[in-house]
Design a protein around this motif. Structure first.
Motif, PDB file in Angstrom:
ATOM      1  N   GLN A 124       0.844  -1.196   0.000  1.00  0.00           N
ATOM      2  CA  GLN A 124       0.000   0.000   0.000  1.00  0.00           C
ATOM      3  C   GLN A 124       0.879   1.247   0.000  1.00  0.00           C
ATOM      4  N   SER A 136     -10.940  14.859  -0.282  1.00  0.00           N
ATOM      5  CA  SER A 136     -11.795  14.391  -1.379  1.00  0.00           C
ATOM      6  C   SER A 136     -11.223  14.794  -2.740  1.00  0.00           C
ATOM      7  N   VAL A 139      -8.276  12.517  -3.481  1.00  0.00           N
ATOM      8  CA  VAL A 139      -8.728  11.209  -3.965  1.00  0.00           C
ATOM      9  C   VAL A 139      -9.124  11.293  -5.433  1.00  0.00           C
ATOM     10  N   ARG A 143      -7.358   9.153  -8.393  1.00  0.00           N
ATOM     11  CA  ARG A 143      -8.173   8.253  -9.213  1.00  0.00           C
ATOM     12  C   ARG A 143      -8.088   8.609 -10.687  1.00  0.00           C
ATOM     13  N   GLU A 161      -6.939   1.359  -6.371  1.00  0.00           N
ATOM     14  CA  GLU A 161      -8.043   1.770  -5.511  1.00  0.00           C
ATOM     15  C   GLU A 161      -7.519   2.835  -4.549  1.00  0.00           C
ATOM     16  N   THR A 163      -8.496   5.320  -1.174  1.00  0.00           N
ATOM     17  CA  THR A 163      -9.394   5.654  -0.057  1.00  0.00           C
ATOM     18  C   THR A 163      -8.732   6.736   0.784  1.00  0.00           C
ATOM     19  N   ALA A 164      -9.570   7.461   1.567  1.00  0.00           N
ATOM     20  CA  ALA A 164      -9.057   8.534   2.427  1.00  0.00           C
ATOM     21  C   ALA A 164      -9.619   8.368   3.832  1.00  0.00           C
ATOM     22  N   SER A 165      -8.744   8.592   4.804  1.00  0.00           N
ATOM     23  CA  SER A 165      -9.136   8.578   6.216  1.00  0.00           C
ATOM     24  C   SER A 165      -8.439   9.748   6.899  1.00  0.00           C
ATOM     25  N   LEU A 169      -4.169   9.309   2.679  1.00  0.00           N
ATOM     26  CA  LEU A 169      -4.687   8.642   1.479  1.00  0.00           C
ATOM     27  C   LEU A 169      -3.999   7.277   1.367  1.00  0.00           C
ATOM     28  N   THR A 170      -4.781   6.256   1.079  1.00  0.00           N
ATOM     29  CA  THR A 170      -4.228   4.907   0.900  1.00  0.00           C
ATOM     30  C   THR A 170      -4.469   4.472  -0.539  1.00  0.00           C
ATOM     31  N   SER A 174      -5.908  -2.691  -7.367  1.00  0.00           N
ATOM     32  CA  SER A 174      -7.239  -3.284  -7.294  1.00  0.00           C
ATOM     33  C   SER A 174      -7.126  -4.801  -7.416  1.00  0.00           C
TER      34      SER A 174
END
Length: 554
Positions: A124, A136, A139, A143, A161, A163-165, A169-170, A174
């Motif tokens: 990752q 956002s 991301v 993408r 893929e 994602t955000a937390s 960002l990770t 896929s």
């Protein structure tokens, strides 16, 4: 006299003589093998008095092909390796990081400063942004860098893929891309292993993919499994060199600082290249089959930042000039630079089929093993076991030959003797064909030859029984023979065609011992039809022409 067209007579005689010539070298196996090895060394430029002496052991004008002995007969090494496909995920993320970093840096007002978080899962890519409110947008940007997963059937889902937390960002591959990457990684490892072992000049190595991530390697004639492991561990040399000249002269002088290398796919074509490479395979991070803007098969590739910089500068300064992709001292492709290629990625177009673009992509990636190989099995098989197997196989063949001979002579008298002569020619043809095509003989293969003996005389049994029926009906000798062959041939062909189909299925679906059995069985089917019908008929015809019998007893 039994009528046989002249062209059939000539073909039968020529086929028999050719089979004897191609099978004969196996009677002098060690001598011919030493001669072949010496000639191969001389062809590569190695000169020594002992090599010239060995090369003269067998006349050059005679066929020198041998039946290669398999691992169970010759001894050698057996390895089962597992490809650590997950190693590739981390390198893919490392390759993605510069592109993602530059893309996010262009939106610094929104996402703030960008740093990479070290540690954690290496498959990752964890990215910290200084402005969590812009997560956002970050991301969305990442993408936008995603590419479709390319397979032989076209594009599919995105390759990453995101994602955000909070402010993290990770990014990871896929599931579809992981599956495609795993397949490419094992294919690449398989190609590298095959190239490494083939370079050593071993006879008929078996290199097969087993399951999703394992490779089976069997190398006859090698002293130990460690030798094979050392061979596999070597690294191919991949470079991208400027092209100075294209020539068909293998003796052309490349000049100081240059090198003359042959083309891999164009026989007789050579390239004069600058010795100093623009970039090397160590800077190539990925290559995979793709499609160009017109939907034609192509190959896309990607360099690391250092390679991308050097490649971009070179292509900008040399538009319209060819550059060579060199693998193991051979030019595998020499495309023309159509435009500057910045960013470390590009595409190679040409008159490719899908299969050819896939093969080229594999070759481009063949500069080094893509992932670590873990050896799950290591076995060294001594030649003593092979000698015992050969002796056992020979004994079985001799016993089978004696029993078949006794049965045919007891059942059909003189015609049984002719059937045995045809059977001997059949075995010679099998050995001759295997020598000509370089087939490998295994212990199951010997079993296939023994089984062929029974099948071969079975054809004669059908013919002779038909002849008996015609004699009972009062037919004359010539009529009985002609009707016996004409009425039995359809049954012989049908029986052998079905056997050939089974052998073909065994060869393409099976592996290892099953394929060894299928090879000799399939060749035996072909030779059985030739000897059981045409050779036997010619022998009977010659006997009729010499003796002109008034009656025959079958």
């Amino acid at each position: 006299m039994i009528f046989i067209p002249l062209w059939q007579r000539v073909l039968v005689v020529l086929a028999t003589v050719a089979a004897i010539l191609f099978a004969a070298p196996n009677l002098f196996y060690d001598r011919v093998e030493r001669s072949n090895d010496a000639r191969a060394s001389i062809a590569e430029g190695v000169t020594a008095p002992e090599l010239e002496a060995d090369a003269a052991l067998w006349p050059e004008w005679l066929p020198s092909g041998l039946v290669n002995l398999g691992l169970d007969l010759r001894g050698g090494a057996h390895l089962l390796a597992e490809v650590q496909v997950t190693d590739v995920y981390a390198s893919r993320m490392d390759a993605y990081w510069p592109t993602i970093r530059d893309a996010l840096a262009a939106e610094r007002d929104t996402v703030g400063f960008v740093t990479r978080e070290e540690g954690g899962d290496p498959s990752q890519l964890r990215i910290r942004i200084s402005e969590p409110a812009g997560a956002s947008r970050a991301v969305e940007i990442v993408r936008g860098l995603a590419q479709p997963v390319v397979t032989l059937t076209g594009g599919g889902a995105s390759d990453i893929e995101v994602t955000a937390s909070g402010d993290i960002l990770t990014v990871q591959l896929s599931e579809a891309e992981r599956a495609a990457t795993d397949d490419r990684t094992v294919s690449q490892a398989l190609e590298i292993v095959r190239r490494r072992i083939d370079e050593v000049g071993t006879r008929e190595p078996t290199i097969l993919r087993q399951g999703a991530d394992r490779i089976l390697v069997q190398v006859p004639g090698v002293g130990s499994a460690q030798e094979v492991k050392d061979i596999i561990g070597t690294t191919a040399q991949l470079t991208f060199n400027p092209v100075l000249q294209r020539t068909t002269d293998p003796e052309a002088d490349p000049g100081a600082g240059n090198v003359l290398l042959p083309s891999l796919d164009e026989e007789g074509v050579y390239y004069v290249l600058e010795r100093a490479a623009v970039v090397t395979g160590e800077e190539l991070t990925n290559a995979q089959p793709s499609f160009d803007q017109n939907g034609n098969p192509a190959v896309s590739f990607q360099f690391n930042p250092q390679g991308a910089r050097a490649f971009g500068e070179y292509t900008a300064e040399n538009i319209g000039e060819p550059f060579a992709i060199v693998l193991d001292e051979e030019v595998i492709s020499a495309p023309v630079i159509q435009s500057a290629i910045p960013g470390g990625s590009g595409i190679i177009t040409g008159q490719f089929t899908v299969e050819e673009s896939t093969e080229l992509a594999v070759l481009l990636r063949a500069g080094a093993l893509p992932a670590e190989l873990t050896f799950l099995e290591e076995r060294t098989i001594g030649p003593e076991l092979g000698e015992d197997s050969i002796q056992a196989g020979q004994s079985a063949a001799y016993v089978a030959m004696v029993l078949v001979t006794l049965f045919m002579v007891a059942s059909y008298g003189f015609f049984g003797v002719l059937a045995v002569v045809a059977l001997v020619i059949n075995i010679i043809m099998i050995i001759g064909i295997m020598s000509a095509i370089g087939a490998t003989l295994t212990l199951p293969g010997i079993a296939g030859i023994v089984l062929t003996m029974g099948q071969a005389v079975d054809a004669n049994v059908l013919i002779y029984e038909r002849m008996r029926e015609e004699i009972r009906r009062g037919a004359g000798p010539i009529k009985a023979v002609q009707e016996g062959f004409s009425k039995a041939i359809s049954a012989i062909v049908d029986a052998n065609v079905t056997t050939f189909i089974i052998a073909a299925i065994m060869f393409f679906v099976g592996a290892g011992p099953v394929r060894g059995f299928a090879v000799t069985l399939a060749i035996g089917v072909v030779t059985t039809i030739i000897t059981g019908v045409f050779v036997s008929r010619l022998l009977i015809s010659l006997w009729f022409a010499r003796t002109r019998p008034k009656t025959i007893v079958v």
